[in-house]
Enzyme design. Structure first.
Site, mmCIF file in Angstrom:
data_model
loop_
_atom_site.group_PDB
_atom_site.id
_atom_site.type_symbol
_atom_site.label_atom_id
_atom_site.label_comp_id
_atom_site.label_asym_id
_atom_site.label_seq_id
_atom_site.Cartn_x
_atom_site.Cartn_y
_atom_site.Cartn_z
ATOM 1 N N ASN A 191 -22.416 -19.391 20.136
ATOM 2 C CA ASN A 191 -22.063 -18.665 18.916
ATOM 3 C C ASN A 191 -23.248 -18.780 17.969
ATOM 4 O O ASN A 191 -23.678 -19.897 17.648
ATOM 5 C CB ASN A 191 -20.822 -19.249 18.247
ATOM 6 C CG ASN A 191 -19.562 -19.048 19.060
ATOM 7 O OD1 ASN A 191 -19.577 -18.424 20.110
ATOM 8 N ND2 ASN A 191 -18.448 -19.590 18.579
ATOM 9 N N TYR A 200 -25.199 -17.008 14.415
ATOM 10 C CA TYR A 200 -25.217 -16.064 13.293
ATOM 11 C C TYR A 200 -26.555 -16.103 12.564
ATOM 12 O O TYR A 200 -27.189 -15.072 12.369
ATOM 13 C CB TYR A 200 -24.071 -16.368 12.331
ATOM 14 C CG TYR A 200 -22.717 -16.117 12.952
ATOM 15 C CD1 TYR A 200 -22.129 -14.854 12.897
ATOM 16 C CD2 TYR A 200 -22.038 -17.121 13.634
ATOM 17 C CE1 TYR A 200 -20.903 -14.609 13.487
ATOM 18 C CE2 TYR A 200 -20.809 -16.885 14.231
ATOM 19 C CZ TYR A 200 -20.247 -15.622 14.165
ATOM 20 O OH TYR A 200 -19.038 -15.381 14.765
#
Length: 458
Positions: free
Chosen positions: A301, A303
């Site tokens: 994950n 970002y």
């Protein structure tokens, strides 16, 4: 104005670089149980720690997960959206308190049956289900017994994993044990972020989660033939906010806590060097072998990088520093750095030697609303996804073994302490009516998938 509109439209339609994507590459989307399901008090579900936390008044606008996106009742509509997107896979989480209301003991058949229906609907749509066992919604009953600070939770989690494997393992093959353990440990509700006396609690917590992972892997291997098991890690570059020696040293330390406290023991068999001695008091003979179980893939994950400084009053010294002024930001003030995404995928692939799947990547906004035509033209999200998927392609060109990309998220949803004020979805949620309205990014992502699959299957 017409010329300007045409240029904007042309820019939005531009697709990312996909020249290194292979035919077996998987395109998907991710969600999480507490963030979308709702039905918090229906069909025997027990309360989770996030149900409890929502009642403390610390979530924006006093939002709760009681209804969320009402996915529990509207899952067929949501799967139809996935099919329209062209998704090949869908990563979702099981709500532990929905299937085991007390965390252990009596099984809630109604809760298990919901996931049966969802899995059947996904298969009927030609979409492969990927199950995550834990996405932060610990049963409150287990928190009351000490939660992750109680070593007994290793057995509780293994029993839960065994239940899930037995029930769904003949129809689901891809499993993740945890989602972002680095996040739910560092920012746990069980101790304060500015409490240095909690440092040792954090170390005990980390070790218990790692042991629970190993026990769950064994339980899934016992119950699921040909299971493909991995961990989903929030893996971000940790950058010092200044060149002060204490900030540089703290960034290196937090890199081990944030990125490697779980991936290193699970994939390499030992804790990272900078935190090994701190965790050692909680390690018993045989523990490291129990954690280091065979795994098939690793989920990332990602970002944006994280900018920190040294704060001697905060847990493990983690302080938040200023971000470089010249780097673009999303509306929620996360920096946009696709080159860091590329470099992270290369690092993870080389460090752990397993196939990598991007299990979350997306653009959060506080600005989106329906325009006069009832649409959401989210050009910022499209630009972000285009640049990040191009970064993924560049990682492939550099030799990273990346085999899939799951956007976060299918729907706008409950974004933890931000409540419903932050939107990450490809689909706009009109929360008063629960109407789903695909955004411009929905059509754009569908085009990316069609183009990628067409280019690689021709």
């Amino acid at each position: 104005m017409d010329e300007l509109a045409a240029k904007i439209n042309e820019s939005m339609q531009a697709l990312p670089s996909l020249s290194h994507v292979k035919p077996n590459f998987i395109w998907g989307a991710s969600t999480a149980s507490f963030q979308i399901e709702g039905a918090a008090n229906e069909d025997g579900r027990g309360p989770s720690i996030w149900d409890t936390y929502c009642r403390t008044g610390q979530v924006a606008n006093n939002d709760t997960g009681d209804v969320a996106c009402d996915h529990y009742h509207r899952y067929k509509e949501d799967v139809a959206l996935m099919k329209a997107l062209g998704l090949q896979a869908y990563r979702f989480s099981i709500a532990w308190p929905r299937v085991l209301p007390q965390g252990t003991g009596a099984v809630n058949e109604a809760g298990l049956a919901f996931y049966d229906r969802l899995i059947d609907e996904l298969h009927a749509a030609g979409i492969e289900p990927w199950i995550c066992l834990y996405h932060w919604d610990l049963p409150q009953a287990l928190e009351d017994r000490g939660g992750w600070l109680n070593r007994d939770i290793v057995g509780w989690f293994a029993d839960y994993a065994r239940l899930v494997g037995r029930r769904y393992g003949h129809r689901v093959k891809h499993f993740a044990t945890f989602n972002e353990p680095g996040i739910f440990s560092l920012f746990a509700r069980s101790f304060g972020a500015r409490d240095r006396t909690a440092d040792d609690k954090l170390h005990r917590w980390i070790h218990h989660v790692n042991l629970a992972h190993g026990a769950a892997v064994d339980a899934l291997r016992e119950t699921v033939k040909d299971a493909k098991i991995g961990l989903v890690s929030n893996y971000q570059p940790i950058c010092p906010s200044s060149d002060k020696p204490e900030d540089v040293a703290e960034a290196a330390l937090i890199g081990d806590y944030w990125n490697r406290a779980f991936t290193d023991p699970q994939y390499l068999g030992e804790y990272p060097a900078m935190i090994r001695d701190a965790i050692a008091p909680h390690v018993r003979p045989g523990d490291m072998q129990a954690i280091f179980r065979p795994l098939d893939w690793i989920g990332v994950n990602h970002y944006s990088p994280v900018y920190i400084n040294s704060d001697p009053n905060a847990i493990v010294g983690l302080g938040w520093g200023p971000k470089p002024a010249d780097i673009p930001r999303t509306p929620i003030d996360w920096t946009i750095e696709p080159d860091a995404f590329r470099d992270t995928l290369i690092e993870v692939s080389h460090r752990y030697g397993k196939p990598v799947y991007v299990t979350e990547n997306g653009f959060g906004s506080t600005l989106e609303k329906l325009d006069a035509n009832g649409q959401v033209i989210d050009s910022g999200r499209i630009a972000f996804l285009r640049d990040y998927i191009s970064g993924l392609d560049a990682a492939l060109a550099a030799g990273a073994d990346v085999r899939g990309y799951f956007v976060w998220s299918l729907l706008d949803n409950f974004e933890w302490e931000s409540g419903y004020g932050v939107r990450f979805g490809l689909v706009f949620m009109d929360y008063p009516t629960l109407k789903r309205i695909p955004k411009a990014s929905f059509d754009w992502y569908a085009d990316v998938i069609r183009h990628a699959r067409g280019a690689t299957t021709a």
